[in-house]
Write an enzyme that holds these catalytic residues in place. Structure first.
Site, PDB file in Angstrom:
ATOM      1  N   ILE A   1      -2.884  -3.117   7.120  1.00 43.00           N
ATOM      2  CA  ILE A   1      -2.739  -3.281   8.570  1.00 43.00           C
ATOM      3  C   ILE A   1      -1.233  -3.379   8.807  1.00 43.00           C
ATOM      4  O   ILE A   1      -0.612  -4.416   8.552  1.00 43.00           O
ATOM      5  CB  ILE A   1      -3.440  -4.568   9.062  1.00 43.00           C
ATOM      6  CG1 ILE A   1      -4.900  -4.579   8.644  1.00 43.00           C
ATOM      7  CG2 ILE A   1      -3.298  -4.704  10.590  1.00 43.00           C
ATOM      8  CD1 ILE A   1      -5.564  -5.942   8.733  1.00 43.00           C
TER       9      ILE A   1
ATOM     10  N   HIS B   1       2.419 -10.783   5.897  1.00 41.15           N
ATOM     11  CA  HIS B   1       3.514 -11.311   5.082  1.00 41.15           C
ATOM     12  C   HIS B   1       4.735 -10.414   5.170  1.00 41.15           C
ATOM     13  O   HIS B   1       4.639  -9.193   5.253  1.00 41.15           O
ATOM     14  CB  HIS B   1       3.091 -11.511   3.627  1.00 41.15           C
ATOM     15  CG  HIS B   1       2.442 -10.315   2.992  1.00 41.15           C
ATOM     16  ND1 HIS B   1       1.150  -9.934   3.261  1.00 41.15           N
ATOM     17  CD2 HIS B   1       2.919  -9.404   2.109  1.00 41.15           C
ATOM     18  CE1 HIS B   1       0.852  -8.862   2.556  1.00 41.15           C
ATOM     19  NE2 HIS B   1       1.911  -8.506   1.854  1.00 41.15           N
TER      20      HIS B   1
ATOM     21  N   GLY C   1       5.676  -6.891   6.018  1.00 40.23           N
ATOM     22  CA  GLY C   1       5.443  -6.595   7.429  1.00 40.23           C
ATOM     23  C   GLY C   1       4.106  -5.905   7.577  1.00 40.23           C
ATOM     24  O   GLY C   1       3.978  -4.864   8.217  1.00 40.23           O
ATOM     25  N   HIS C   2       3.094  -6.501   6.930  1.00 36.87           N
ATOM     26  CA  HIS C   2       1.730  -5.963   6.991  1.00 36.87           C
ATOM     27  C   HIS C   2       0.750  -7.019   6.480  1.00 36.87           C
ATOM     28  O   HIS C   2       1.167  -8.056   5.931  1.00 36.87           O
ATOM     29  CB  HIS C   2       1.619  -4.666   6.167  1.00 36.87           C
ATOM     30  CG  HIS C   2       1.990  -4.823   4.726  1.00 36.87           C
ATOM     31  ND1 HIS C   2       3.068  -4.213   4.145  1.00 36.87           N
ATOM     32  CD2 HIS C   2       1.425  -5.569   3.745  1.00 36.87           C
ATOM     33  CE1 HIS C   2       3.143  -4.543   2.871  1.00 36.87           C
ATOM     34  NE2 HIS C   2       2.168  -5.377   2.616  1.00 36.87           N
ATOM     35  N   ALA C   3      -0.538  -6.738   6.673  1.00 34.73           N
ATOM     36  CA  ALA C   3      -1.610  -7.548   6.081  1.00 34.73           C
ATOM     37  C   ALA C   3      -2.578  -6.572   5.426  1.00 34.73           C
ATOM     38  O   ALA C   3      -2.418  -5.348   5.545  1.00 34.73           O
ATOM     39  CB  ALA C   3      -2.313  -8.382   7.159  1.00 34.73           C
TER      40      ALA C   3
END
Ligand code: T46
Length: 132
Positions: free
Chosen positions: A122, A98, A50-52
């Site tokens: 992020i 992802h 749940g981030h990039a």
């Protein structure tokens, strides 16, 4: 233009009689390795990720069990990858949002091109959606 996520097949040395060895070396990876970490015992009710990342590139491998990896690139292209053999990995480029879901017996190995830096994450989806 952003690089896209894709599956990587690692060599599988051996046979059903003696078992297998798979191997990753810098010469055949898309980046030089700086860090390896692994996650395990993740409850099936949990979604991780749940981030990039701004700069981090990684390869995720389900060395045991099954991992579903949902990806989204800036611009909105969404894909779903299933990792369920120990000789297959997914390359996650920078700026790839992802999220992962794990089977109860899964062990995820991550090969990364950089050390851990929280400032590289992020974690805010609204911020991710502003990336051109
Ligand atoms: C990613 C996916 C695939 C560290 O201190 N050092 C590390 O090398 C890592 C990976 C994590 N941490 C700490 C940071 C957090 O306090 O461990 C805690 C959990 O990290 P996070 O919430 O980012 O965990 P995941 O499973 O959502 O994400 C991890 C990686 O952090 C991330 O880069 O892409 O696996």
């Amino acid at each position: 233009m952003h690089q896209q996520p894709y599956l990587i097949e690692f060599p599988r040395i051996g046979n059903t009689m003696i078992g297998y060895i798979s191997v990753a070396e810098n010469e055949t990876l898309p980046f030089p390795v700086e860090r390896i970490y692994w996650t395990y015992y993740t409850p099936e009710s949990i979604h991780r990720g749940g981030h990039a990342h701004h700069r981090l590139e990684q390869i995720l491998i389900a060395v045991s069990g099954k991992i579903i990896v949902n990806t989204e690139m800036p611009g909105g292209q969404k894909e779903r990858f299933i990792l369920e053999t120990p000789h297959t990995g997914i390359f996650l480029p920078k700026y790839c949002w992802h999220e992962m879901h794990y089977s109860h017996n899964s062990v995820q190995m991550c090969i990364a091109n950089s050390v851990y830096q929280e400032s590289d994450y992020i974690r805010d989806y609204d911020e991710f959606k502003k990336i051109p």
